[in-house]
Design an enzyme around this catalytic site. Structure first.
Site, PDB file in Angstrom:
ATOM      1  N   GLY A   1       0.782  -1.407  -0.090  1.00  0.00           N
ATOM      2  CA  GLY A   1      -0.046   0.087  -0.085  1.00  0.00           C
ATOM      3  C   GLY A   1       0.553   1.317  -0.131  1.00  0.00           C
ATOM      4  O   GLY A   1       0.371   2.387   0.318  1.00  0.00           O
TER       5      GLY A   1
ATOM      6  N   GLU B   1       4.151  -6.285   1.580  1.00  0.00           N
ATOM      7  CA  GLU B   1       4.151  -6.661   0.016  1.00  0.00           C
ATOM      8  C   GLU B   1       3.879  -5.459  -0.719  1.00  0.00           C
ATOM      9  O   GLU B   1       2.695  -5.187  -1.246  1.00  0.00           O
ATOM     10  CB  GLU B   1       2.895  -7.450   0.116  1.00  0.00           C
ATOM     11  CG  GLU B   1       2.798  -8.538   1.262  1.00  0.00           C
ATOM     12  CD  GLU B   1       1.272  -9.142   1.349  1.00  0.00           C
ATOM     13  OE1 GLU B   1       0.248  -8.481   1.238  1.00  0.00           O
ATOM     14  OE2 GLU B   1       1.259 -10.403   1.872  1.00  0.00           O
ATOM     15  N   PRO B   2       4.760  -4.666  -0.951  1.00  0.00           N
ATOM     16  CA  PRO B   2       4.668  -3.623  -1.888  1.00  0.00           C
ATOM     17  C   PRO B   2       4.444  -4.091  -3.533  1.00  0.00           C
ATOM     18  O   PRO B   2       4.997  -4.808  -3.964  1.00  0.00           O
ATOM     19  CB  PRO B   2       6.027  -2.845  -2.148  1.00  0.00           C
ATOM     20  CG  PRO B   2       7.004  -3.865  -1.559  1.00  0.00           C
ATOM     21  CD  PRO B   2       6.295  -4.871  -0.740  1.00  0.00           C
ATOM     22  N   GLY B   3       3.599  -3.268  -4.251  1.00  0.00           N
ATOM     23  CA  GLY B   3       3.253  -3.558  -5.455  1.00  0.00           C
ATOM     24  C   GLY B   3       3.390  -2.359  -6.240  1.00  0.00           C
ATOM     25  O   GLY B   3       4.668  -2.157  -6.771  1.00  0.00           O
ATOM     26  N   ARG B   4       2.444  -1.564  -6.110  1.00  0.00           N
ATOM     27  CA  ARG B   4       2.699  -0.155  -6.771  1.00  0.00           C
ATOM     28  C   ARG B   4       4.050   0.487  -6.694  1.00  0.00           C
ATOM     29  O   ARG B   4       4.486   1.164  -7.542  1.00  0.00           O
ATOM     30  CB  ARG B   4       1.644   1.104  -6.212  1.00  0.00           C
ATOM     31  CG  ARG B   4       1.453   2.234  -6.842  1.00  0.00           C
ATOM     32  CD  ARG B   4       0.804   3.158  -5.871  1.00  0.00           C
ATOM     33  NE  ARG B   4      -0.778   2.469  -5.423  1.00  0.00           N
ATOM     34  CZ  ARG B   4      -1.866   2.418  -5.978  1.00  0.00           C
ATOM     35  NH1 ARG B   4      -2.036   2.991  -7.137  1.00  0.00           N
ATOM     36  NH2 ARG B   4      -2.812   1.477  -5.634  1.00  0.00           N
TER      37      ARG B   4
ATOM     38  N   ARG C   1      -7.763   3.287 -14.126  1.00  0.00           N
ATOM     39  CA  ARG C   1      -7.567   4.086 -12.749  1.00  0.00           C
ATOM     40  C   ARG C   1      -8.425   5.279 -12.818  1.00  0.00           C
ATOM     41  O   ARG C   1      -8.932   5.787 -11.917  1.00  0.00           O
ATOM     42  CB  ARG C   1      -6.482   4.207 -12.551  1.00  0.00           C
ATOM     43  CG  ARG C   1      -5.839   2.960 -12.157  1.00  0.00           C
ATOM     44  CD  ARG C   1      -4.519   2.966 -11.487  1.00  0.00           C
ATOM     45  NE  ARG C   1      -4.434   3.099 -10.263  1.00  0.00           N
ATOM     46  CZ  ARG C   1      -4.159   4.386  -9.761  1.00  0.00           C
ATOM     47  NH1 ARG C   1      -3.716   5.468 -10.509  1.00  0.00           N
ATOM     48  NH2 ARG C   1      -4.221   4.864  -8.566  1.00  0.00           N
TER      49      ARG C   1
ATOM     50  N   CYS D   1     -16.438   4.262 -26.569  1.00  0.00           N
ATOM     51  CA  CYS D   1     -17.462   4.604 -26.318  1.00  0.00           C
ATOM     52  C   CYS D   1     -18.051   5.030 -24.942  1.00  0.00           C
ATOM     53  O   CYS D   1     -19.013   4.224 -24.689  1.00  0.00           O
ATOM     54  CB  CYS D   1     -18.579   3.611 -27.176  1.00  0.00           C
ATOM     55  SG  CYS D   1     -18.161   3.545 -28.902  1.00  0.00           S
ATOM     56  N   GLU D   2     -17.558   5.689 -24.136  1.00  0.00           N
ATOM     57  CA  GLU D   2     -17.719   6.236 -23.002  1.00  0.00           C
ATOM     58  C   GLU D   2     -17.513   7.457 -22.631  1.00  0.00           C
ATOM     59  O   GLU D   2     -16.358   7.789 -22.845  1.00  0.00           O
ATOM     60  CB  GLU D   2     -17.161   5.116 -21.682  1.00  0.00           C
ATOM     61  CG  GLU D   2     -17.446   3.865 -21.567  1.00  0.00           C
ATOM     62  CD  GLU D   2     -18.742   3.431 -20.887  1.00  0.00           C
ATOM     63  OE1 GLU D   2     -19.197   4.439 -20.113  1.00  0.00           O
ATOM     64  OE2 GLU D   2     -19.304   2.310 -21.133  1.00  0.00           O
TER      65      GLU D   2
ATOM     66  N   TYR E   1      -1.167  -1.336 -12.103  1.00  0.00           N
ATOM     67  CA  TYR E   1      -2.547  -1.261 -12.126  1.00  0.00           C
ATOM     68  C   TYR E   1      -3.045  -0.709 -13.343  1.00  0.00           C
ATOM     69  O   TYR E   1      -4.056  -0.160 -13.472  1.00  0.00           O
ATOM     70  CB  TYR E   1      -2.958  -0.625 -10.744  1.00  0.00           C
ATOM     71  CG  TYR E   1      -2.854  -1.351  -9.662  1.00  0.00           C
ATOM     72  CD1 TYR E   1      -3.193  -2.728  -9.515  1.00  0.00           C
ATOM     73  CD2 TYR E   1      -1.935  -0.841  -8.681  1.00  0.00           C
ATOM     74  CE1 TYR E   1      -2.716  -3.505  -8.196  1.00  0.00           C
ATOM     75  CE2 TYR E   1      -1.490  -1.519  -7.446  1.00  0.00           C
ATOM     76  CZ  TYR E   1      -1.958  -2.830  -7.246  1.00  0.00           C
ATOM     77  OH  TYR E   1      -1.526  -3.455  -6.204  1.00  0.00           O
TER      78      TYR E   1
END
Ligand SMILES: Cc1ncc(COP(=O)(O)O)c(C=O)c1O
Length: 446
Positions: free
Chosen positions: A262, A304-307, A344, A375-376, A405
């Site tokens: 996190g 547990e770092p990801g980002r 995101r 198409c949004e 992510y």
């Protein structure tokens, strides 16, 4: 723009590549963005756009920074942030472990021979097939998330003659986001077993009653993009309280504590990414203090770092297709990707930094919104930004800090192929994930 919203102020220098936001090896050469000493125009010519560019030196350096700062603890990269075989090789080289959240992520790691004992398996609803595979290959830890899973895993382990090491995902009631943390209300979520409601303590009882499972510790993950450690302190205190309770009730001292990931990164100018050494020192101090206060031996820590590992080293390149001025409001700049390669912004209202990458410009800044081709109307890549007013179709834009992510959350919405990922280093680029083709999109269509 709504009347009460004030437009953001333009930056002093539209061409600036802020080293706090962009990959460590990026800069401008004769006005053009380079990453890993590779000219982004060459990357776009050779590999097309949209394109994910990963600065290998940046990612590996961040892996090493975590391993060094957390010496004596275990650093497990959270594969959900972005996983492919090449990343697994880098993890192996740099001495990290790996967290997987599905059988697919496990398969990627195993396919290049990553040691299973350095893998932790997560998930709130692991299938029997996923658990069986984890047992067969001997993953290092399985983090259990429900009573059903405890019974299911206990039964499977017995049948396979295994005794896996398990941790309990504990909901500590702390959910942290960026600058604030809320320490009471977040039992209302799908992950984990509640500490306050006694579910975590009941899970301990159930696991200890199963000879086929070895309970080694407690796990907690309190949120994402966190920039101060106050929330971890509350969570660690609460977990230590449970460790004491376990010792008192069962005479068992659990040797491990996993505080999840996190750690925040800088996406835009005002963001402040916490320093990894400060995080490590802070967490170690907290855990040591709470355990010593409670008369417990200090457990081995895992993070547990990801980002924070893979996010800052990633950049997405897009080609500008249309530039549409909406009189009195802003200019809409349409690029050749969008929410299928970066969801995101649409999903969380995330902010990003974007720059004109294929050349420098001294033109006046224009208030812009970078949008995709889907198409949004919510298909926004960068909500509020300034781009030079001479921006034109064919220009390349680069969006910073998209390593985490983005590719891992990519979709084929509107049947857009997922972009390639290239790693750049020392003036060379190589494809580490092939871009999808129309054949890939049609495969599986009956
Ligand atoms: C259990 C667990 N560990 C680690 C992470 C990684 O978080 P981050 O990428 O924010 O470091 C997550 C993210 O959702 C998670 O759920």
């Amino acid at each position: 723009m709504l009347p009460h919203e004030r437009p953001p102020l333009p930056p002093a220098d539209l061409n600036r590549i802020n080293p706090a936001i962009w990959p460590r090896t990026s800069g401008r050469t004769d006005g053009t963005l380079t990453i890993g000493h590779v000219d982004v125009r060459d990357l776009a010519r050779e590999h097309g756009t949209p394109l994910f560019v990963l600065d290998e030196h940046d990612v590996r350096a961040r892996m090493r920074d975590y391993v060094t700062a957390f010496a004596g603890s275990d650093v497990h990269y959270a594969g959900k942030a972005f996983l492919c075989r090449e990343i697994v090789r880098w993890l192996h080289d740099e001495g990290l472990g790996l967290d997987v959240a599905s059988g697919g992520e496990l398969a990627v790691a195993l396919s290049v021979g990553f040691p299973p004992e350095r893998i932790t398996m997560h998930g709130n609803n692991k299938s029997v097939a996923e658990l069986t595979r984890a047992l067969e290959v001997g993953v290092g830890r399985i983090v259990v998330d429900s009573y059903e899973e405890i019974a299911r895993l206990g039964h499977l382990a017995e049948r396979h003659g295994k005794r896996p090491k398990v941790m309990i995902r504990v909901t500590t009631g702390v959910e942290a986001h960026t600058h604030e943390f809320i320490a009471t209300a977040h039992d209302d979520q799908k992950f984990g077993l509640s500490l306050s409601a006694g579910a975590a303590a009941e899970a301990v009882r159930r696991i200890l009653a199963l000879p086929s499972l070895e309970l080694v510790g407690l796990h907690s993950h309190i949120g994402s993009q966190i920039v101060d450690t106050a929330g971890f302190e509350v969570a660690a205190r609460r977990l230590a309280g449970l460790l004491v309770q376990i010792k008192d009730e069962h005479g068992v001292v659990l040797p491990e504590l996993d505080l999840g990931g996190g750690y925040g990164i800088a996406y835009v100018e005002d963001d402040e990414a916490p320093d990894v050494k400060e995080i490590a020192d802070g967490l170690r101090e907290i855990v040591t203090k709470v355990c010593e206060d409670a008369g417990l031996p200090v457990p081995r820590l895992t993070v547990e770092p990801g980002r924070a590992i893979v996010g800052p080293g990633g950049v997405t390149l897009y080609e500008v297709g249309t530039v549409k001025d909406v009189e009195g409001l802003r200019t809409y700049v349409s690029v050749d990707g969008g929410m299928s390669d970066n969801v995101r912004t649409a999903l969380y209202g995330a902010d990003y930094t974007v720059t004109l990458a294929s050349r420098a410009s001294t033109a006046e800044p224009m208030l812009s919104r970078v949008v995709g081709k889907h198409c949004e109307s919510g298909d926004i890549v960068v909500r509020d930004c300034f781009l030079p007013s001479d921006l034109a179709p064919g220009d390349l834009l680069a969006v910073a800090a998209t390593g985490a992510y983005c590719r891992s959350l990519a979709s084929n919405y509107n049947y857009l192929p997922k972009p390639a990922v290239v790693a750049v280093a020392d003036g060379a680029a190589r494809v580490i994930v092939r871009g999808e083709t129309e054949d890939d999109l049609l495969r599986g269509q009956l």
